[in-house]
Write an enzyme that holds these catalytic residues in place. Sequence first.
Site, PDB file in Angstrom:
ATOM      1  N   CYS A   1      61.063   3.206  12.087  1.00 48.96           N
ATOM      2  CA  CYS A   1      59.901   2.904  11.222  1.00 48.96           C
ATOM      3  C   CYS A   1      59.465   1.483  12.063  1.00 48.96           C
ATOM      4  O   CYS A   1      60.315   0.699  12.653  1.00 48.96           O
ATOM      5  CB  CYS A   1      59.990   2.506  10.001  1.00 48.96           C
ATOM      6  SG  CYS A   1      58.540   1.813   9.191  1.00 48.96           S
TER       7      CYS A   1
ATOM      8  N   TYR B   1      54.603  -3.347   2.187  1.00 50.00           N
ATOM      9  CA  TYR B   1      54.509  -2.148   1.097  1.00 50.00           C
ATOM     10  C   TYR B   1      54.988  -2.618   0.125  1.00 50.00           C
ATOM     11  O   TYR B   1      54.728  -1.873  -1.181  1.00 50.00           O
ATOM     12  CB  TYR B   1      55.182  -0.927   1.717  1.00 50.00           C
ATOM     13  CG  TYR B   1      54.869   0.023   2.801  1.00 50.00           C
ATOM     14  CD1 TYR B   1      53.903   0.998   2.416  1.00 50.00           C
ATOM     15  CD2 TYR B   1      55.194  -0.480   3.965  1.00 50.00           C
ATOM     16  CE1 TYR B   1      53.207   1.583   3.299  1.00 50.00           C
ATOM     17  CE2 TYR B   1      54.298   0.380   5.086  1.00 50.00           C
ATOM     18  CZ  TYR B   1      53.459   1.461   4.690  1.00 50.00           C
ATOM     19  OH  TYR B   1      52.834   2.387   5.538  1.00 50.00           O
TER      20      TYR B   1
END
Length: 440
Positions: free
Chosen positions: A171, A255
């Site tokens: 990621c 997030y």
Amino acid sequence: MSGIKIVTIGGGSSYTPELVEGFIKRYDELPVRELWLVDVPAGEKKLQIVGALAKRMVEKAGVPIQINLTLDRRKALEGADFVTTQIRVGLLDARVKDEKIPLKYGVIGQETNGPGGLFKGLRTIPVIMDICRDMDELCPDAWLINFTNPAGMVTEAVLRYTNRKKVIGLCNVPIGMKMGVASVLGVDQSRVHIDFAGLNHMVFGLGVFLDGENVTAKLIEKLSGDQSGITMKNILDLGWDKDFIKALGILPCPYHRYYYQTRTMLEHELEESQKSGTRAEVVKKVEEELFELYKDPDLSIKPPQLEKRGGAYYSEAACNLIHSIYNDKRDIQPVNVRNNGAIASIPDDSAVEVNCVITKEGPIPLAVGDLPVPVRGLVQQIKSFERVAAEAAVTGDYHQALLAMTINPLVPSDAIAKQILDEMLEAHKDYLPQFFKPVS
Ligand code: G6P
């Protein structure tokens, strides 16, 4: 044969020029012989455009990387050394639904979190498992490097439901956080080190170091106010409340806003979806612009406009990882791997995102011990969600899917979970064959 064979599944993605640029930059130490860009018929047009740009890029750079474009995945996989996956099952239209349907029920609509993340996982996991089966047959020793979201849930499924041991989930959030920290501190990112631990899109910086000195508390002071300065292009930067971030004492990832600032994020999503559309609708426009640029026969570099995408710099992480495996560099990189006891309160066989020493035999996770109490519960709950969701994706069991939806912390009640689940199952029917098996 000398040199490396790399296969990129989902090769028609607008992100591919980043990857190509990464391989060109590292060619001396990472001699890529062949790069195979693979796509499905629905992606063929994009594959041709991006493939032609890739060819111009290597030609301009004067490196002998052979670029092959194909719709034949099995042919491409034969004898591969590294396979990267960057697929989007159902294309951006499916993402629009993932983002829009939950909003109708007053729930966050997001690509990798909440109901949207669940459904992206349900659509994606069976396809990735198919790729794993092909790899076992055609390139058993290759590494699978998965960027496909939800990368944590996908890695979890591969680890627990396939024979593939050589899998790494990757990621750009950790690299994005590192760049963000460097810019907040006003220093070059090479001087920054972060002790990452948690899950994908749920990772924390447990300690932040500048030239070896622990500067976590100093950094945290700077994150409050209207903007923290650390975010991704797809996530609104609301800043952090001064007292909350001080009490937390560690660095959250962008997030985490969906969990700690749920209501404000939801209000923002609702407003945006009225004004300019959901993120997927915005991304569709950015993609159109990008592909127009990619078509230009005079373009032979990665255009800077690609940085408008949330996944910018993911290839930096991917190329660094492949480079370190190939050269047995034994440096430290945050990746998604089998926990193996690195985080005490997460099952050993689950995927975690944690700093690892990257060796030729793969990543070795660095032991964390346990996560601080205030964040441990949330991380465990998301891990339970991912485990149940992975099981639902593999089995097509409605009850497991309902369970996954209901235990997700962004979903407020069992009744709402059921309504969202039923509507989304119907909306994504074409890409969820495991839930719609013919009755015999
Ligand atoms: C972040 C995430 C990626 C995700 C991307 C979406 O950077 O780390 O996993 O793919 O955002 O960006 P987009 O431009 O598609 O909204």
